[in-house]
Motif scaffolding. Structure first.
Motif, PDB file in Angstrom:
ATOM      1  N   ASP A   1      20.296 -87.694  13.801  1.00 33.11           N
ATOM      2  CA  ASP A   1      20.135 -87.376  12.591  1.00 33.11           C
ATOM      3  C   ASP A   1      19.236 -86.789  11.842  1.00 33.11           C
ATOM      4  O   ASP A   1      18.022 -86.331  12.683  1.00 33.11           O
ATOM      5  N   GLY A   2      19.646 -86.013  11.150  1.00 34.88           N
ATOM      6  CA  GLY A   2      18.901 -84.738  10.813  1.00 34.88           C
ATOM      7  C   GLY A   2      17.726 -84.816   9.661  1.00 34.88           C
ATOM      8  O   GLY A   2      17.869 -85.678   8.956  1.00 34.88           O
TER       9      GLY A   2
ATOM     10  N   SER B   1      19.500 -85.848   5.722  1.00 36.16           N
ATOM     11  CA  SER B   1      20.535 -85.773   5.788  1.00 36.16           C
ATOM     12  C   SER B   1      19.546 -87.501   5.328  1.00 36.16           C
ATOM     13  O   SER B   1      18.627 -87.497   5.682  1.00 36.16           O
TER      14      SER B   1
ATOM     15  N   LEU C   1      24.574 -90.616  10.204  1.00 34.64           N
ATOM     16  CA  LEU C   1      25.302 -90.249  10.406  1.00 34.64           C
ATOM     17  C   LEU C   1      26.522 -89.603   9.705  1.00 34.64           C
ATOM     18  O   LEU C   1      26.753 -89.963   9.016  1.00 34.64           O
TER      19      LEU C   1
ATOM     20  N   ASP D   1      23.145 -83.190  10.031  1.00 34.44           N
ATOM     21  CA  ASP D   1      22.299 -83.696  11.036  1.00 34.44           C
ATOM     22  C   ASP D   1      22.541 -82.720  12.033  1.00 34.44           C
ATOM     23  O   ASP D   1      23.043 -81.364  11.890  1.00 34.44           O
ATOM     24  N   GLU D   2      21.292 -82.804  13.018  1.00 31.81           N
ATOM     25  CA  GLU D   2      20.711 -81.596  13.472  1.00 31.81           C
ATOM     26  C   GLU D   2      22.088 -81.899  15.334  1.00 31.81           C
ATOM     27  O   GLU D   2      22.734 -83.265  15.877  1.00 31.81           O
TER      28      GLU D   2
END
Length: 107
Positions: free
Chosen positions: A55-56, A59, A64, A77-78
């Motif tokens: 989870d960024g 966001s 996700l 997201d990362e």
């Protein structure tokens, strides 16, 4: 000809790696810009055996997007490449083991 068969198994492993995004997980992420998360906070992640989508910051919290276009182009997201590589090698090895066992059973 043998080269193309191996590419087929590599693509199957890539598909299985992508489908592993359906496995929910949590991971610790250090985010110095967020108060209280300097040492690490649990966040939503996905991927198996190593969560490679986290989870960024930009966001919505706790979500996700597993849409491949969002992952590749929007970057909400990362994406953790080293975890992705480990997961891909895991699924490739599992695919090749299943292929080898199938060939032993059906010569």
């Amino acid at each position: 000809m043998k080269k193309f068969k191996f590419i087929k198994w590599m693509l199957i492993a890539l598909l299985l790696t992508y489908l592993s995004l359906l496995v929910p997980a949590q991971t610790q992420v250090s985010r110095p810009e967020i108060m209280g998360c300097e040492q690490g906070c649990p966040v939503v992640a996905a991927g198996f055996p190593m969560p490679f989508l986290v989870d960024g910051v930009i966001s919505p919290v706790g979500t996700l997007s597993i849409n491949p276009f969002d992952i590749l182009f929007i970057h909400l997201d990362e994406f953790v490449f080293i975890n992705f590589a480990i997961s891909y090698v895991f699924w490739l090895a599992l695919t090749l083991i299943v292929l080898k066992l199938y060939r032993i059973q059906h010569p």
